[in-house]
Design an enzyme around this catalytic site. Structure first.
Site, short mmCIF file in Angstrom:
data_model
loop_
_atom_site.label_atom_id
_atom_site.label_comp_id
_atom_site.label_asym_id
_atom_site.label_seq_id
_atom_site.Cartn_x
_atom_site.Cartn_y
_atom_site.Cartn_z
N SER A 5 -13.29 1.60 10.52
CA SER A 5 -12.56 1.66 9.14
C SER A 5 -13.10 0.94 8.10
O SER A 5 -13.68 -0.28 8.18
CB SER A 5 -11.23 1.23 9.31
OG SER A 5 -10.52 1.21 8.04
N ALA A 6 -13.16 1.38 6.87
CA ALA A 6 -13.71 0.56 5.59
C ALA A 6 -12.87 -0.47 5.45
O ALA A 6 -13.28 -1.44 4.78
CB ALA A 6 -13.77 1.89 4.65
N ASP A 7 -11.80 -0.43 6.21
CA ASP A 7 -10.86 -1.70 5.70
C ASP A 7 -11.64 -3.10 6.22
O ASP A 7 -11.36 -4.08 5.55
CB ASP A 7 -9.55 -1.57 6.49
CG ASP A 7 -8.54 -0.71 6.03
OD1 ASP A 7 -8.65 0.01 5.19
OD2 ASP A 7 -7.44 -0.39 6.95
N LYS B 230 -3.42 -1.94 15.55
CA LYS B 230 -2.77 -1.27 16.75
C LYS B 230 -3.67 -1.05 17.88
O LYS B 230 -4.85 -0.82 17.53
CB LYS B 230 -2.62 0.23 16.26
CG LYS B 230 -1.51 0.52 15.14
CD LYS B 230 -0.88 1.90 15.24
CE LYS B 230 0.53 2.03 14.71
NZ LYS B 230 0.21 1.65 13.32
N LYS C 294 -5.47 10.75 1.05
CA LYS C 294 -5.65 9.38 1.52
C LYS C 294 -7.03 8.79 0.89
O LYS C 294 -8.18 9.19 1.20
CB LYS C 294 -5.77 9.47 3.14
CG LYS C 294 -6.04 8.06 3.67
CD LYS C 294 -6.02 8.33 5.36
CE LYS C 294 -6.74 7.15 5.98
NZ LYS C 294 -6.72 7.54 7.32
N VAL D 286 -5.48 0.50 3.07
CA VAL D 286 -5.72 -1.45 2.95
C VAL D 286 -6.97 -1.29 1.97
O VAL D 286 -6.82 -2.27 0.96
CB VAL D 286 -5.93 -1.87 4.19
CG1 VAL D 286 -6.11 -3.39 4.22
CG2 VAL D 286 -4.58 -1.67 5.06
N ASP E 78 -17.16 5.60 13.99
CA ASP E 78 -15.60 5.33 13.40
C ASP E 78 -15.27 3.90 13.39
O ASP E 78 -14.47 3.47 14.37
CB ASP E 78 -14.43 6.37 14.09
CG ASP E 78 -13.43 6.60 13.29
OD1 ASP E 78 -13.09 5.69 12.19
OD2 ASP E 78 -12.41 7.34 13.56
N GLU F 133 0.82 -1.22 -0.07
CA GLU F 133 -0.08 0.13 0.09
C GLU F 133 0.94 1.39 -0.01
O GLU F 133 2.01 1.20 0.38
CB GLU F 133 -0.97 -0.03 1.12
CG GLU F 133 -0.20 0.10 2.66
CD GLU F 133 -1.23 0.67 3.54
OE1 GLU F 133 -1.58 1.72 3.65
OE2 GLU F 133 -1.30 -0.17 4.47
N1 PSU Z 1 -2.66 1.40 10.64
C1 PSU Z 1 -1.35 1.48 10.78
N2 PSU Z 1 -0.53 2.01 9.80
C2 PSU Z 1 -1.30 2.72 8.74
C3 PSU Z 1 -2.65 2.86 8.60
C4 PSU Z 1 -3.33 2.03 9.55
O1 PSU Z 1 -0.93 0.91 11.76
O2 PSU Z 1 -0.61 3.29 7.92
C5 PSU Z 1 -3.17 3.26 7.39
C6 PSU Z 1 -3.52 2.36 6.52
O3 PSU Z 1 -3.16 2.54 5.07
C7 PSU Z 1 -4.98 1.90 6.70
C8 PSU Z 1 -5.56 3.07 7.10
O4 PSU Z 1 -5.83 1.25 5.68
O5 PSU Z 1 -4.68 3.83 7.75
C9 PSU Z 1 -6.85 3.39 8.04
O6 PSU Z 1 -7.24 4.47 8.04
P1 PSU Z 1 -8.70 4.56 8.63
O7 PSU Z 1 -8.70 4.24 10.03
O8 PSU Z 1 -9.02 6.16 8.47
O9 PSU Z 1 -9.73 3.64 7.84
MN MN Z 2 -12.19 6.41 10.30
#
Ligand code: PSU
Ligand code: MN
Length: 302
Positions: free
Chosen positions: A141-143, A160, A87, A107, A139, A26
């Site tokens: 994540s869409a992941d 994390k 992003k 991701v 909140d 990524e």
């Molecule tokens: N968690 C990490 N390192 C990262 C990310 C998440 O430990 O770099 C990044 C990844 O690209 C992940 C994104 O897909 O942050 C998730 O962001 P959000 O929580 O806004 O969905």
């Molecule tokens: Mn988010």
């Protein structure tokens, strides 16, 4: 515009032609996860680690209206030093391509692009998850939903502990995402090998992970797998040591009203500052470790 805007780097094009195993990487980790110049150095080291373990790296980013599958040296430099890179998650991908912007893939977006390019394995650091306080902020994540939808095996060091790990595992279970701890029973917590939570599944061999990926396809199940690979012991920051730092970073984010897409990058940067760079050293070690496992899984799938 009627054709898919996919551009392969020469190295990736050659790998596709010969059927060599590919591992997607990524770019949000480069633009929003680490400071320059460590971001570009790490990206190059991760690519080298994939090659050293028999696969070809495909770092994915959006540049000039194209989905780049594999970046040249010059493109990686341009991305790593650019400011104001967007992003991109699932929601943002089409708009960025349509307007010709530069964007780094999370991701979720990397999974989508990897799948379009026929790449089955993707190695990264950590996935996004359910944030603490999600019961009021919503909140998530869409992941997590992408793992349920797109057939790519994602190798990460767990999630994390800035996130709510029990809720993250619950959502993955609800979405039908296999969460496979590699070589241990515990779900790893990024900087720490153990979270104190048992992972739903455990595998000890890359070939088993590859076989499970194939079996999901045979069963007609959409979606991928999350492989949670613990950080190497010598690079670990134990949970007891990292927890107060996480609490401090979260308190700052709350005090400053950080929200939405800015939350994860803000916390990563504060963790880096508050540990005087130690979190970054660990971060690099775990990404390299995931690159090795990703290459091994891709080798068994090729
Ligand atoms: N968690 C990490 N390192 C990262 C990310 C998440 O430990 O770099 C990044 C990844 O690209 C992940 C994104 O897909 O942050 C998730 O962001 P959000 O929580 O806004 O969905
Ligand atoms: Mn988010």
């Amino acid at each position: 515009m009627t054709s898919l805007p996919l551009t392969y780097s020469p190295e990736v094009a050659a790998a596709r032609a010969s059927g060599a195993p590919l591992v997607a990487l990524e770019s949000t980790i480069i633009t929003h996860g680490m400071p320059f110049p460590q971001n570009v150095e790490t990206a190059r080291a991760v690519e080298a680690e994939v090659r050293a373990h028999g696969a070809v790296p495909a770092t994915i980013a959006i540049m000039d209206g194209q989905i780049h599958i594999g970046l040249t040296d010059a493109e990686l430099d341009r991305l790593g030093q650019a400011s104001h890179v967007a992003k991109l998650s699932r929601a943002d991908l089409a708009a960025c391509l349509a307007t010709g912007g530069m964007g780094a893939t999370t991701v979720a977006a990397t999974m989508i692009c990897a799948h379009l390019a026929g790449i089955k394995v993707f190695a990264t650091g950590g996935i996004g998850g359910v944030h603490r306080g999600a019961e009021s902020s919503f909140d998530v994540s869409a992941d997590l939903m992408e793992l349920a939808a797109t057939p790519v095996t994602v190798v990460a060091a767990g999630a994390k502990a800035i996130l709510d790990l029990p809720k993250t595992l619950e959502v993955l279970e609800t979405q039908g995402v296999p969460v496979i701890a590699f070589g241990q029973d515990d779900f790893p917590a990024f900087w720490s090998r153990r979270s104190g939570l048992r992972a739903p599944l455990r595998m000890d061999r890359a070939e088993d992970i590859a076989a499970a990926h194939r079996m999901r396809g045979l069963l007609g199940l959409p979606g991928g797998q999350l492989v949670a690979n613990p950080i190497p012991p010598e690079a670990e920051i134990p949970l007891a040591e990292i927890t107060p730092v996480i609490e401090a970073a979260l308190a700052e984010a709350a005090a400053q009203g950080i929200a939405a897409k800015a939350v994860t990058p803000f916390l990563l940067d504060r963790m880096f500052q508050l540990t005087s760079g130690r979190s970054l050293t660990s971060n690099i070690a775990l990404v390299l470790n995931n690159a090795r496992l990703g290459a091994a899984i891709a080798g068994h799938l090729a």
